[in-house]
Write an enzyme that holds these catalytic residues in place. Structure first.
Site, short mmCIF file in Angstrom:
data_model
loop_
_atom_site.label_atom_id
_atom_site.label_comp_id
_atom_site.label_asym_id
_atom_site.label_seq_id
_atom_site.Cartn_x
_atom_site.Cartn_y
_atom_site.Cartn_z
N GLU A 1 4.42 3.39 10.32
CA GLU A 1 2.99 3.55 10.61
C GLU A 1 2.71 4.73 11.55
OE1 GLU A 1 1.70 1.91 8.59
OE2 GLU A 1 2.23 -0.19 8.52
N THR B 1 4.95 8.24 13.46
CA THR B 1 5.97 8.46 14.48
C THR B 1 5.38 8.46 15.88
OG1 THR B 1 5.67 10.85 14.40
CG2 THR B 1 7.27 9.89 12.86
N GLY C 1 31.60 -4.90 23.85
CA GLY C 1 32.22 -4.66 22.56
C GLY C 1 31.76 -5.62 21.48
N PRO D 1 7.29 12.01 -1.08
CA PRO D 1 8.60 12.56 -0.69
C PRO D 1 8.53 13.75 0.26
CG PRO D 1 8.62 12.01 -3.01
CD PRO D 1 7.21 11.81 -2.54
N PHE E 1 0.84 -1.19 0.00
CA PHE E 1 0.00 0.00 0.00
C PHE E 1 0.88 1.24 0.00
CE2 PHE E 1 0.85 0.01 4.47
CZ PHE E 1 0.52 1.26 4.96
#
Length: 401
Positions: A379, A381, A356, A132, A127
């Protein structure tokens, strides 16, 4: 030891499905996930296995060849799959959002045409809502559909399509001013189109181009793409539901399912991070004993496990609310917000336990550390979730003064 995040009240069928999925994840996903992820390779063998299990039809009604299961069953399966590799859960998430939107809002002809093949996994769904320059402001959509006889001509650029290349059906949200006079609220002049295409990249049908995969920090394997429409002609009978102007509501209904899915993914990734952390803490020795025996590490494990349990409970509650037919935007928003934030924290704590070695690509936690941030924005923020939650709380607790 009892596993974390158990779910009470499941039927025998649900337990059998989950047991099958968990076994598949342990045998077929976890052993190969990190290697495939590092190569950014689409997990075709895993997807074929999910197809054989019937998972692409999990929530599709039996009359269309699916299993007819609930959102809760689906969410719990997603939780298990994300525990193995979050990217695989993304492959089925967008598929199910489109199938759900067809089931809830499609015409009978559209349901008959698409759902049986989606249940079989022969059609894969995606979907497309974002653009942009859009972000979370859906009302700012600029992609447009113009009526031309018995067809619509679509133009515009969409962004962040999961399954953009591998899918063969895309639900695309665009602006459609036809029948909606100037001054109409933006969300009332949007329409969802069902766009069929060939899988792959480049021009996948006349007027429709999928440029290629977007290179991402994490969430690899699954293809994330743009979608460019330049004179794309779509028949009028491929308007979802057959009526223009309803696209925003249809998409938001689908996104509620998606938010439960993202919450489930967060739960699954957090569970895996805990498993890795608690195992490593018992294997790694410092100052003459396993680090699990140091109080500081025990505190960290306790916090991690509690967060896993809390996120799981909220995710289950949101799924059950949706299954009951009630509005669940509040519960879905809370679950998505909490699960994604807790996932990030649990993964980071497991990373710290690894020291580490957590920075080494030889260790699985390195992959999880790069995957978890996607859940903070997928979906919607955290800020969008808090806005939804705040507005709904003010509706429920309106002061009469």
């Amino acid at each position: 030891m009892a596993r974390l995040a158990q779910t009470a009240g499941l039927t025998d069928v649900q337990q059998e499905i989950l047991s099958t999925v968990r076994d598949f994840v342990d045998k077929e996903i976890i052993p190969v996930a990190t290697e495939l992820e590092h190569r950014d390779e689409y997990p075709q063998a895993i997807v074929d296995g999910l197809k054989e299990l019937g998972l692409f039809g999990l929530m599709i009604p039996e009359e269309y060849g699916g299993l007819g299961e609930s959102l809760l069953t689906y969410a719990l399966c997603v939780e298990e799959i994300a525990r193995g590799w979050m990217s695989v859960s993304g492959i089925i998430n967008t598929h199910f959002i489109v199938a759900y939107m067809l089931k809830q809002h499609g015409t009978q002809e559209q349901r008959d045409h698409f759902l049986p093949r989606m249940a079989a996994g022969d059609i894969r769904g995606a979907f497309s809502m974002s653009e942009p320059g859009l972000g979370s402001d859906v009302s700012a959509i600029t992609s447009k559909a113009v009526k031309d006889g018995e067809e619509y001509v679509l133009n515009g650029q969409k962004m962040w399509l999961t399954n953009g290349g591998t899918s063969s059906l895309v639900a695309v949200l665009v602006r459609s001013d036809e029948g909606h006079p100037e001054g109409t609220a933006p969300h009332k002049s949007m329409t969802t189109f069902l766009v069929e295409k060939e899988p792959g990249f480049g021009e996948v049908r006349p007027g429709l181009t999928i440029p290629g995969k977007i290179d991402k920090m994490g969430y690899k394997g699954v293809d994330t793409t743009e979608l460019i429409m330049d004179g794309l002609r779509i028949p009028a009978d491929r308007v979802l539901g057959g009526v223009t102007g309803r696209g925003f509501y249809q998409m938001m209904d689908g996104v509620e399912v998606g938010r439960v899915n993202v919450a489930a993914r967060g739960c699954g990734v957090a569970q895996r991070a805990f498993e890795l952390g608690v195992r490593y803490a018992q294997q790694r020795h410092t100052f003459g004993k396993p680090i699990a025996q140091h109080q500081a590490i025990q505190f960290k494990l306790a916090e991690m496990a509690t967060k896993v349990e809390a996120a799981h409970a909220m995710m289950v509650n949101a799924a059950r609310k949706k299954d009951s037919g009630e509005r669940n935007d509040l519960e879905a928003g809370m679950a998505k917000y909490l699960a994604s934030e807790y996932c990030k924290e649990v993964v980071e704590d497991s990373f710290r336990i690894h020291g580490g070695y957590g920075f080494s690509k030889e260790y699985e936690i390195e992959r999880l550390y790069r995957e978890a941030p996607m859940l903070l924005i997928g979906e919607g923020t955290a800020e969008i979730q808090k806005m939804i939650i705040g507005r709904r709380l003010l509706e429920e607790y309106r002061f009469q003064g």
